[in-house]
Design an enzyme around this catalytic site. Structure first.
Site, PDB file in Angstrom:
ATOM      1  NE  ARG A 244      -2.565  -0.719  14.103  1.00  0.00           N
ATOM      2  CZ  ARG A 244      -2.086   0.432  13.655  1.00  0.00           C
ATOM      3  NH1 ARG A 244      -0.778   0.547  13.435  1.00  0.00           N
ATOM      4  NH2 ARG A 244      -2.870   1.454  13.412  1.00  0.00           N
TER       5      ARG A 244
ATOM      6  N   GLY B 256       0.843  -1.195   0.000  1.00  0.00           N
ATOM      7  CA  GLY B 256       0.000   0.000   0.000  1.00  0.00           C
ATOM      8  C   GLY B 256       0.876   1.243   0.000  1.00  0.00           C
TER       9      GLY B 256
ATOM     10  CD  GLU C 290       1.424  -0.747  20.668  1.00  0.00           C
ATOM     11  OE1 GLU C 290       0.951   0.412  20.635  1.00  0.00           O
ATOM     12  OE2 GLU C 290       1.819  -1.333  19.654  1.00  0.00           O
TER      13      GLU C 290
ATOM     14  CG  HIS D  60       2.499   2.365  18.087  1.00  0.00           C
ATOM     15  ND1 HIS D  60       1.397   1.578  18.230  1.00  0.00           N
ATOM     16  CD2 HIS D  60       2.473   2.806  16.793  1.00  0.00           C
ATOM     17  CE1 HIS D  60       0.715   1.525  17.086  1.00  0.00           C
ATOM     18  NE2 HIS D  60       1.364   2.276  16.195  1.00  0.00           N
TER      19      HIS D  60
ATOM     20  CB  THR E 240       6.911   0.132  11.743  1.00  0.00           C
ATOM     21  OG1 THR E 240       6.823   0.084  10.312  1.00  0.00           O
ATOM     22  CG2 THR E 240       8.368   0.067  12.168  1.00  0.00           C
TER      23      THR E 240
END
Length: 327
Positions: A238, A155, A267, A286, A236
């Site tokens: 999910r 993407g 998290e 994150h 990076t």
């Protein structure tokens, strides 16, 4: 009487500085939460709020929680999709969910920064330099030129990552369920027929997939076993894309040479988690979207969403409760 708006997970305490909230003065009282609210405390903390601004997917708004927020009428999420919000349940409860625009580049940039840091042992060398260690250099790093980069998910972020790989002289291959040989040629990358093929050919595997029911656990013990001995995994996107236990096992055994991570199953990452201590891991909390440029878009749009809703003309709507007009 002013409505109350909670701005969640404002870790850096910058939300009110990143946008012009003046249009809401006298109508909405803004309250920021700099600390992450644990799930068991959410309902009690948020029950009195009419509006909530959520930062990406840090907080899960499922049907059970939404049903315990009797005053909530508007839930704004940064970004135009949020897998942690049950939009259908919100709709049934009369809660409008709106989103914001975003900036694609920073997350791909961070992925590349983490990869470079891992390959060249940068965190270790910086720590040693700052500490004034007796040794001037500690490790021998590895370069990227000539190695094969496999990008999973082509993407916006995946295409950017492919471009970085090409700029560093890597042989780039890509895979996604919709990627065709023709599209691969347009991107200047090699095409592989299957994910298994990509895993077996890549020195560095970079995940740039959305988390869906189909992609959850897409890199499990079997897939890690197909990767080259000494390969690197970059995630990076999910955390739940990867079987965490299988990854930790492969890193501890030396099956994989390292992992560059910005996302995790849980998290914030628990204090004693192995990813905090494994020497073959370079990890960040994150930070993919955490840039000034992104935050200015997120919070400006959040302020606009609230003002538009107050005016009866909601924007960037993600569901359609009874009486609301979607846009």
């Amino acid at each position: 009487m002013e409505l109350r708006c909670a701005i969640l997970d404002d870790y850096q305490e910058v939300a009110l500085k990143m946008a012009d909230w003046s249009a809401l003065e006298g109508k909405v009282r803004l309250e920021t939460f700099p600390d992450h609210i644990e799930p068991e405390a959410l309902a009690g903390k948020l029950a009195g709020f009419d509006i909530i601004v959520a930062m990406r997917e840090r907080t899960v708004f499922d049907a059970a929680l939404l049903s315990r927020l009797p005053k909530l009428k508007l839930l704004v999420t940064t970004g135009m999709a949020n897998a942690s919000i049950d939009t259908e349940a919100a709709e049934k409860l009369g809660i409008l969910v709106c989103g914001t625009r975003g900036v694609a580049g920073p997350a791909a940039e961070l992925a590349w920064g983490l990869l470079l840091a891992l390959m060249r042992k940068i965190p270790m060398e910086v720590a040693n330099l700052r500490a004034g260690g007796d040794r001037w250099q500690l490790e021998v790093g590895s370069g990227l030129q000539g190695k094969t980069l496999g990008v999973v998910g082509i993407g916006k972020l995946g295409r950017l990552t492919c471009g970085y790989g090409r700029a560093f002289g890597m042989d780039v291959i890509g895979w996604s369920r919709s990627l065709t040989p023709e599209k691969s040629r347009e991107l200047g990358i090699g095409h592989v027929a299957t994910l298994d093929d990509l895993l077996g050919r890549s020195d560095v595997v970079c995940l740039q997939l959305k988390l869906t029911a189909e992609t959850h656990g897409i890199i499990g013990r079997r897939e890690i076993g197909l990767m080259r001995q000494g390969a690197i995994l970059v995630n990076t996107a999910r955390g739940p894309l990867v079987d965490e236990a299988a990854l930790i096992e492969a890193l501890r055994s030396g099956r994989l040479a390292g992992a560059a991570l910005d996302v995790f199953d849980q998290e914030p990452l628990p204090p004693g988690h192995p990813f905090r201590a494994l020497p073959s891991v370079v990890a960040t909390p994150h930070l993919g979207y955490v840039t000034e440029e992104t935050y200015r878009v997120f919070f400006a749009d959040a302020a606009e969403d609230i003002a538009a809703w107050l005016a009866g003309r909601p924007e960037r709507t993600l569901n359609k409760p009874a009486g609301e007009k979607a846009s």
